[in-house]
Design an enzyme around this catalytic site. Sequence first.
Site, PDB file in Angstrom:
ATOM      1  CG  ASN A   1     -35.519   3.423  58.853  1.00  0.00           C
ATOM      2  OD1 ASN A   1     -36.516   2.701  58.953  1.00  0.00           O
ATOM      3  ND2 ASN A   1     -34.385   3.155  59.469  1.00  0.00           N
TER       4      ASN A   1
ATOM      5  CD  GLU B   1     -32.638  -3.861  62.371  1.00  0.00           C
ATOM      6  OE1 GLU B   1     -32.993  -4.877  63.002  1.00  0.00           O
ATOM      7  OE2 GLU B   1     -33.381  -2.874  62.202  1.00  0.00           O
TER       8      GLU B   1
ATOM      9  CG  ASP C   1     -34.108   0.025  56.750  1.00  0.00           C
ATOM     10  OD1 ASP C   1     -34.784   0.980  56.308  1.00  0.00           O
ATOM     11  OD2 ASP C   1     -34.398  -0.595  57.786  1.00  0.00           O
TER      12      ASP C   1
END
Length: 574
Positions: free
Chosen positions: A463, A314, A461
């Site tokens: 998730n 991100e 990440d």
Amino acid sequence: MWQRLRSALQRLRAAPAAMERAVVRCVPSEPKLSVQFVMPDGSAKHLQRDQAEPLGRALARIATSAARGPAKAAKKNKKARAGGSPAGESAAAAVPAVRLFSRAGEAVGEEVPNAAAWQDGAVLQVGDARYRVERNPPALTELRLPRSLLAGFPVCPKVSAEFAAPQHCVFRWYRERRESERDGGPAWVEEAAERVFTPCTGLVGLRLKLRCTPGDGAQRFGAPREVESSGPVEAGPGACTFDPRHLYTRKVCGAGSVRAVSYNILADTYAQTEFSRTVLYPYCAPYALELDYRQNLLKKELAGYSADLICLQEVDKSVFVDSLAPALDAFGLEGLFKIKEKQHEGLATFYRRDKFSLLSQHDIAFSEALTSDLLHKELHEKLAEYPLVKEKVLQRSSVLQVSVLQSTTDPSRKICVANTHLYWHPKGGNIRLIQIAVALSHIRHVVCEVYPSTPVIFCGDFNSTPSSGTYSFIRSGGIAEDHEDWVSNGEEERCNMALSHPFKLLSACGEPAYTNYVGGFHGCLDYIFIDQDALEVEQVIPLPSHEEVTTHQALPSVSHPSDHIALVCDLKWK
């Protein structure tokens, strides 16, 4: 080092007293060169000439341009005089003789091409004025300070230069003189001579100024440039969640070890939405969600880990270019960026320059690789049986960043650093399984065929919690076709297939209670997976305590820049 720079600067300052400068910019890849100098009357001359053009034409153009200034001045004076002027008076000025001499003092032939004629140290003579030619001198193209300055947090300027490198530039920091100190002295007081400056609490309320002199590491220095902060230094937030962690990472690891960081830093494009402010993070003070504020915390946090490898998710493109890359460059880290398609954010991988060099990059977008790379032909054919799932997979913009690095001290040691951010939706377990299958297949190609026997560090990440199919697949090497995650979004999107991969991957930081902590959810979503046949864990840097994480209810907060927590560990080769 400082004495050498100081003496070189003194020589630079002394030079103009003897001879003015004629700055020549000549880059082989460009068709033209430029010549800049200032005439004795103060008029600046800037000429663009073809590099292949004979010198004589350039000198003739300089002569014409040099005569134009006095001619204009004479014409203006003529009009200003009352009653006109004597008959026959002309505003024309004599064209000065213009010549170029080599460093040896010989006249350069007018037939010589410009690119070969204008050499460093040559002398340009325009009438009675003489100029020392400086060919491609160090020059600053950009010098910028962050908009937000916090006491106790490093201020990392963005420095862009031509024919120079930031590590060879000279930096001088000044602070505004206080009202009580203004007794006729200078408006600015020098504070430090270093690339990165951390203002103390005593500077709260005062603006900063930076003076940078570009250098090329070969005793050449260009014209300095100054920039002032747009606002004053403000008070910092006090203790941050990462401060205790820095006690474990004060020094860079030794030659046989690697400190790795994986961190979702919360993209500004997501933090600055009304939904984020009112629903996701209503407990976070609005100013603490501002990008400039969070960047202060983030740069201090990352710099304090003294890492060799940093994988970020991100990352806004502008944040990488304008903030993180310049800041981490100052701490010895080189950055690579992979943007998500149709997005303003992506992945960033940084590596320590004195430990690693970049051999190659093998980045992919999952959707594109799945449909166009023969590596994934079998998976693509299986997926074709499930059109709804296939459509969703191909709509996703997720990417994989793969960088192959080589040790600078032991060229036989290579490492493949992979970085990703998988699909986020809680019911997207089936989509994540497809994405991770593509990722592992691609990584296998890189480390088994392109660079055989290269160990893997896979950060990101994901998730996916430790109970998920994705985590189980990565750790165990396989996933059964009847795993419950194949129906994570209901029977309509059922997608049953058995998958496998050849790696033996270990979660270096284990399975923390959480790496993501927001108001409505907390859990472990981030991992640093390592090739357990080649690497082992030396230490895991403890995560912040539950008390520290929840001091301001959840994350992000005034003392933590993201809704995720960085994973940090020290690894070593077996």
